[in-house]
Motif scaffolding. Structure first.
Motif, PDB file in Angstrom:
ATOM      1  N   THR A   8     -38.334   4.705 -12.824  1.00 30.67           N
ATOM      2  CA  THR A   8     -38.227   3.868 -14.020  1.00 30.67           C
ATOM      3  C   THR A   8     -37.428   4.611 -15.078  1.00 30.67           C
ATOM      4  N   GLY A   9     -36.697   3.865 -15.885  1.00 31.22           N
ATOM      5  CA  GLY A   9     -36.001   4.442 -17.018  1.00 31.22           C
ATOM      6  C   GLY A   9     -34.598   4.897 -16.679  1.00 31.22           C
ATOM      7  N   SER A  10     -33.934   5.481 -17.673  1.00 27.92           N
ATOM      8  CA  SER A  10     -32.595   6.015 -17.486  1.00 27.92           C
ATOM      9  C   SER A  10     -32.450   7.269 -18.327  1.00 27.92           C
ATOM     10  N   GLY A  11     -31.570   8.153 -17.864  1.00 29.13           N
ATOM     11  CA  GLY A  11     -31.368   9.418 -18.550  1.00 29.13           C
ATOM     12  C   GLY A  11     -31.568  10.572 -17.598  1.00 29.13           C
ATOM     13  N   PRO A  12     -31.770  11.790 -18.109  1.00 20.89           N
ATOM     14  CA  PRO A  12     -32.006  12.953 -17.255  1.00 20.89           C
ATOM     15  C   PRO A  12     -33.219  12.743 -16.346  1.00 20.89           C
TER      16      PRO A  12
END
Length: 263
Positions: A8-12
């Motif tokens: 889930t989510g986005s980024g590092p």
């Protein structure tokens, strides 16, 4: 084996590994905050949650690496609680390129000699299970591993997770007995803490077992440059006990905020 997991989510990239009294649902209270900034993989280790136990021995760290491959995580910051912290260290030792940073919460260090309080807990749990009293064993685990900040809903959740774990383990033992074979167990991966060369934060709770706190002391002393953060309100499972307190702390650590440990 690719473990039951969600991303889930986005980024590092961040990987979350649960405690031995729980499954990946233990991270529910902090997921909304983490996934606003990070791409988060959380997995159920074998025999926990939705990941079945195999008939043969296995290596948890290999399962995590394979699951990271499936999620297209080249590397990640790995956050582990208790058993999950041990597996995070094993992943670092066995697949060193996969781990950028470690956050080890109430780490369960396999090499540590069990303290008196841990031996007493294990003996009591074994006696209850031998007597067939699963519910008493569940209650013992909830009372042992949750600190005073946990509310009733949290205690109910941990009881549900632990009950499922015990039923899975007992069913696997019964199946192994039928087959005339020993039950499958995770093969330990040797970990030399002095060879861990990634930024490492060890988080402990003042209300945790003395054994666990002593094991954390040993780990901090052995891992080069490791930092220690002690939470005066926490037991063994701080992300469940007080997510409003632990979530901003974890976010600052994962963002590499240099002031997070300042007095």
């Amino acid at each position: 084996m690719i473990l039951a997991h969600d991303v889930t989510g986005s980024g590092p990239a961040v990987v979350l590994l649960h405690a031995g009294v729980a499954d990946r649902r233990m991270w529910d209270p902090i997921m909304a905050g983490l996934t606003q900034t990070f791409r988060v993989l959380r997995a159920d280790l074998r025999g926990y949650g939705q990941s079945p136990l195999p008939a043969e021995d296995y290596v948890d760290a290999d399962d995590v690496a394979e699951t990271m491959d499936a999620a297209q995580f080249t590397d990640a910051v790995v956050v582990g609680n208790s058993l999950g912290a041990r597996v995070a260290c094993e992943l670092t030792a066995r697949h060193p390129g996969r781990v950028r940073e470690l956050v080890l919460i109430s780490p369960d260090v396999a090499a540590s000699t069990p303290g008196e309080d841990l031996r007493a807990f294990a003996a009591r749990e074994e006696a209850l299970l031998a007597a067939g009293d699963v519910e008493a064993a569940v209650a013992l685990n909830v009372a042992t591993w949750l600190g005073p900040a946990a509310d009733d809903a949290t205690r109910d959740l941990v009881a549900d997770m632990q009950r499922e774990i015990l039923h899975t383990q007992l069913a696997a033992e019964a199946d192994a007995t039928t087959r005339g074979a020993p039950p499958a167990t995770p093969r330990p991966v040797p970990v030399d803490p002095s060879a861990i060369h990634v930024p490492t934060l060890v988080v402990t709770g003042a209300h945790d077992l003395a054994h666990c706190r002593a094991a954390a002391d040993d780990l901090v002393a052995a891992v080069p440059g490791a930092e220690r953060l002690d939470l005066d309100w926490a037991g063994h499972l701080p992300t469940l006990e007080n997510p409003d307190a632990i979530e901003p702390l974890l976010l600052d650590v994962l963002r590499d905020d240099p002031t997070v440990h300042a007095p």
